[in-house]
Design an enzyme around this catalytic site. Structure first.
Site, PDB file in Angstrom:
ATOM      1  N   CYS A 185     -37.583  -2.170   7.405  1.00  0.00           N
ATOM      2  CA  CYS A 185     -37.148  -1.436   6.273  1.00  0.00           C
ATOM      3  C   CYS A 185     -37.841  -0.314   6.063  1.00  0.00           C
ATOM      4  O   CYS A 185     -37.768   0.859   5.733  1.00  0.00           O
ATOM      5  CB  CYS A 185     -36.756  -2.144   5.080  1.00  0.00           C
ATOM      6  N   HIS A 208     -37.282   0.557  -1.613  1.00  0.00           N
ATOM      7  CA  HIS A 208     -38.875   0.615  -1.141  1.00  0.00           C
ATOM      8  C   HIS A 208     -39.334   2.174  -1.415  1.00  0.00           C
ATOM      9  O   HIS A 208     -38.743   3.167  -1.064  1.00  0.00           O
ATOM     10  CB  HIS A 208     -39.102   0.219   0.027  1.00  0.00           C
TER      11      HIS A 208
END
Ligand code: A2P
Length: 330
Positions: A130, A238
């Site tokens: 990710c 994130h």
């Protein structure tokens, strides 16, 4: 678009459910969809495009039916065992686990960055980590225009990346609990510089994934890359600080123009009005948000960038589905 039959492996998990949501939102043209999970979930119902789908237990015969593409997110061990079985039956597997990412014959793909790599597949395509995915979208335009000498990645990663256990640790921690399921320390009120296991070289596996995957995706084994991965007490998205040394001189306005024109990137950089990428903006979207672009005056050709994306969508489910869209649109 050609209509295809799809399988979702790990359909009851956090990424698996997001596969279903994104397939629906993007109106992915499937004819039939099959959902698999472990024995515990067999018989459960999940929904996609208004249809109730009964979850089936994943077994060695799950791919004996007419399936074109299987989206896997059921952990590395499940991928290791079942992706080759699916591939041997002619199914193209797009695998979200880290298991196949560094295999030579498995393309590791971010569609905005290296779509051409898809066509080297031998029925297994890997979805990157990710944190790697969003960094690649930010780095590719710079690599194409100026070349990259060195990249320093510092991450601020949300607990949803650790699945339900990570989310529970934050929820319960915020209520005062110090018990943990996902982390070695309470995540509430802490930034934990420890994601995945520690390696012999002192880095975590998450950091080494970012380093190795970056070189593979950007097709530059010599690129200098280092990373620090930190879990922070946020539920979703994130954030990353990238410090990049380019191979050539640049004008800061040209970097803005480059990002403005790039597919999949939303430039948010107006500091006089406090505009910069935030997790709350990126949540629920498939774009990579870039801002705080500024020269690093301490090195030649240096630049600092702030990058935010939804880790479950662009960092996992949506990236995999974008790969599937490239496959069916050939
Ligand atoms: P189940 O819900 O039946 O355990 P998450 O990453 O959010 O924990 O989700 C993991 C997903 O992978 C879930 O759908 C889970 O199903 C599935 N899964 C875990 N182990 C297996 C297995 N051995 N076979 C098939 N699916 C599995």
């Amino acid at each position: 678009m050609k209509k295809v039959n799809i399988a979702v492996v790990g359909a009851t998990g956090m990424v698996g459910r997001t596969f279903l949501k994104v397939l629906e939102e993007r109106d992915f043209p499937y004819e039939k969809i099959y959902c698999y999970a472990s024995k515990r979930s067999a018989g459960m119902k999940v929904k996609c495009k208004g249809e109730d789908i009964i979850v089936e237990e994943l077994t060695e015969s799950s791919f004996d039916r007419d399936i074109d593409i299987a989206l896997f997110s059921a952990g590395g061990a499940t991928s290791e065992k079942f992706a080759p079985i699916a591939a041997s039956k002619g199914v193209i597997v797009i695998d979200n686990s880290s298991h196949f990412r560094m295999h030579d014959e498995v393309p590791l793909v971010v569609p905005e960055v290296n779509p051409e790599a898809i066509w080297q597949h031998k029925n297994i395509i890997a979805n990157p980590n990710c944190s790697t995915i969003q960094a690649m979208v930010a780095l590719k335009p710079l690599q194409d225009q100026y070349g990259l000498d060195r990249v320093v990645i510092s991450t601020y990663q949300a607990v949803s990346g650790s699945g339900v256990k990570g989310v529970t640790d934050l929820e319960e921690g915020l209520k005062g609990s110090t018990e943990t399921l996902a982390y070695p320390h309470p995540i509430a009120n802490n930034c934990i510089p420890h994601i995945d296991v520690f390696m012999d070289n002192g880095y975590t596996k998450e950091e080494m994934k970012m380093i190795d995957e970056t070189k593979k995706i950007l097709n530059d084994a010599e690129l200098k890359v280092t990373a620090t991965a930190v879990r922070v007490p946020l539920y979703d998205c994130h954030s990353e600080a990238l410090n990049v040394q380019l191979s050539k001189e640049f004008e800061i306005e040209d970097i803005f123009k480059l990002y403005e024109a790039y597919d999949g990137i939303i430039l948010q950089d107006d500091v006089s009005n406090n505009v910069y990428p935030l997790a709350t903006t990126a949540k629920g979207t498939d774009d990579v948000y870039i801002g705080r672009i500024r020269r690093d005056f301490s090195i030649d050709n240096g630049i600092n960038i702030w990058v935010v994306a939804d880790n479950i969508r662009k960092g996992a489910a949506s990236n995999a589905i974008q790969i599937a869209e490239v496959l069916i649109n050939r």
